[in-house]
Design an enzyme around this catalytic site. Structure first.
Site, mmCIF file in Angstrom:
data_model
loop_
_atom_site.group_PDB
_atom_site.id
_atom_site.type_symbol
_atom_site.label_atom_id
_atom_site.label_comp_id
_atom_site.label_asym_id
_atom_site.label_seq_id
_atom_site.Cartn_x
_atom_site.Cartn_y
_atom_site.Cartn_z
ATOM 1 N N ARG A 72 0.834 -1.206 0.000
ATOM 2 C CA ARG A 72 0.000 0.000 0.000
ATOM 3 C C ARG A 72 0.865 1.252 0.000
ATOM 4 N NH1 ARG A 72 -2.129 2.472 4.372
ATOM 5 N NH2 ARG A 72 -2.042 0.578 5.623
ATOM 6 N N TYR A 105 -16.641 14.876 -16.343
ATOM 7 C CA TYR A 105 -17.051 13.473 -16.229
ATOM 8 C C TYR A 105 -18.034 13.343 -15.067
ATOM 9 C CZ TYR A 105 -16.639 8.582 -14.798
ATOM 10 O OH TYR A 105 -16.912 7.302 -14.390
ATOM 11 N N ASP A 114 -7.108 16.815 -16.145
ATOM 12 C CA ASP A 114 -7.341 15.426 -16.529
ATOM 13 C C ASP A 114 -7.000 15.295 -18.009
ATOM 14 O OD1 ASP A 114 -8.416 12.981 -17.354
ATOM 15 O OD2 ASP A 114 -10.094 13.087 -15.956
ATOM 16 N N LYS A 155 -8.145 3.832 -19.620
ATOM 17 C CA LYS A 155 -8.458 4.187 -21.001
ATOM 18 C C LYS A 155 -7.255 3.957 -21.921
ATOM 19 C CE LYS A 155 -12.404 5.626 -19.162
ATOM 20 N NZ LYS A 155 -12.193 5.680 -17.705
#
Length: 394
Positions: A58, A111, A183, A208
């Site tokens: 982590r 988005y 973004d 993507k």
């Protein structure tokens, strides 16, 4: 590590680290949750930051580290941080940069899940949000307050492909001491590198184009080491939106063909956009590669291509729009983009369903607006499938 002035080479070699005595060509997957210390002192030193080395996945993992190094090279930033999803990256960035009483300026078009986070979650934590047209520099300046800490945007904007002038946003941020976040998912670093225009943090849904194969959900944040390290050791560590080693390996694999895939996406999208613009069933096509698009002026300077995503407005009722989508045979009814397959979706009822009706209207998202993420098939086959489905409207 080998780094080139050519991004095509850097998608393959940039940021790649030596793999030790065994010399594997492919990056190893360090599929482990934790790492063994030689003794208690070594463990204590690593936790204190006095010694290099891994502790727990982590906090960091060698496979994930390599992806981060590769992305920093591609986006031309000092560092990068990987996340378990694009929204994990968005959330870690804004909660890492903002606190109660701060103010965020963002786009009135975003988005859907980013919009929901900003419109519903941030105010619950005492963070003020202003939604403005980021393509209008005067509107951005007018929205600035003494407590404004971040300007956040997408370009091109999902789903209507509005293009923001990055030089303008960066200049405003620098003038007022405001951190700028962009973004870059729709472009990828192949077509646009916001940091080279002065943007502070660059974000991706790595799901993507970066991965490109429809088999990973992931996010990336790139920027100065000080900001990235702060986010890694606060909101990523404590909120836990980390990327798995296997997902990191899959994205690394995808990066090697990124430049080839993006080139084909752009070529196909240009052909499809020009076809749709001339079709009688289409009211309007939103694609930066068309000369009548306002963002066309930034091709060759800010953007090195128009990308593989477009939106178009149908001349029909909502029911006919649904029938058109349902009639498609090869194009897949699915959200996301950047995959080999051409994907089509209805923003008002899918990706942007978090918007209220009046918010959809303000953002210019009608019930007959369609988003098309053009894939890697032969462009003539994509046109043929669209053509046979558009017959339902004429």
């Amino acid at each position: 590590m080998w780094e080139s002035k050519n991004i095509e080479t850097n998608t393959i070699h940039g940021g790649k680290k030596s793999q030790g005595e065994h010399g594997p060509l492919s990056t190893p997957i360090y599929q482990t949750s934790t790492f063994v210390f030689d003794d208690v002192q070594q463990g204590a030193d690593r936790f204190a930051g006095d010694a290099q080395g891994h502790i727990y996945s982590r906090l960091g993992n060698p496979t994930v580290d390599e992806l981060e190094a590769r992305m920093a090279v591609l986006e031309e930033t000092e560092a990068a941080a990987a996340f378990g999803s694009g929204m994990g990256a968005v959330s870690a960035a804004v909660f890492g940069l903002l606190k109660a009483g701060d103010h965020l300026i963002t786009s009135h078009r975003l988005y859907g899940c980013t919009f929901a986070l900003f419109n519903h979650q941030l105010p619950a934590f005492g963070i003020e949000v202003s939604f403005v047209d980021l393509a209008d520099a005067q509107a951005v300046r007018a929205a600035i307050k003494p407590n404004t800490k971040v300007i956040y945007g997408e370009t091109p904007i999902n789903p209507c492909l509005t293009v923001i002038d990055l030089d303008s946003i960066a200049a405003i941020g620098q003038e007022h001491g405001i951190i700028t976040v962009i973004d870059n998912t729709f472009m990828s670093p192949i077509l646009q590198r916001p940091a080279t225009h002065g943007i502070d943090l660059v974000l991706h849904s790595a799901t993507k184009y970066l991965n490109g194969h429809g088999d990973v959900v992931a996010g990336i944040l790139c920027g100065p080491s000080a900001l990235i390290d702060h986010i890694k050791m606060t909101t990523r560590k404590d909120m836990g939106a980390v990327m798995s080693p296997h997902d990191a390996w899959l994205v690394i694999r995808g990066l090697k063909t990124l430049h080839l895939r993006v080139q084909r996406h752009c070529e196909n999208a240009q052909v499809v956009a020009e076809y749709l613009q001339g079709h009688g069933a289409i009211e309007k096509v939103y694609y930066p590669g068309l000369p009548d698009h306002p963002g066309y002026r930034l091709l060759g300077t800010q953007m090195q291509g128009a990308g593989g995503v477009m939106a178009f407005e149908l001349k029909c009722s909502f029911e006919q729009a649904v029938a058109f989508i349902n009639q498609l045979k090869m194009c897949k009814r699915a959200v996301s983009l950047g995959d080999a397959e051409t994907l089509i979706q209805h923003p008002a009822s899918m990706t942007h369903s978090t918007y209220a009706p009046e918010e959809l209207a303000e953002a210019g998202i009608s019930r007959t607006l369609i988003r098309l993420a053009v894939g890697l098939e032969n462009a003539e086959d994509i046109k043929a499938d669209l053509d046979q489905a558009l017959v339902t409207i004429l």
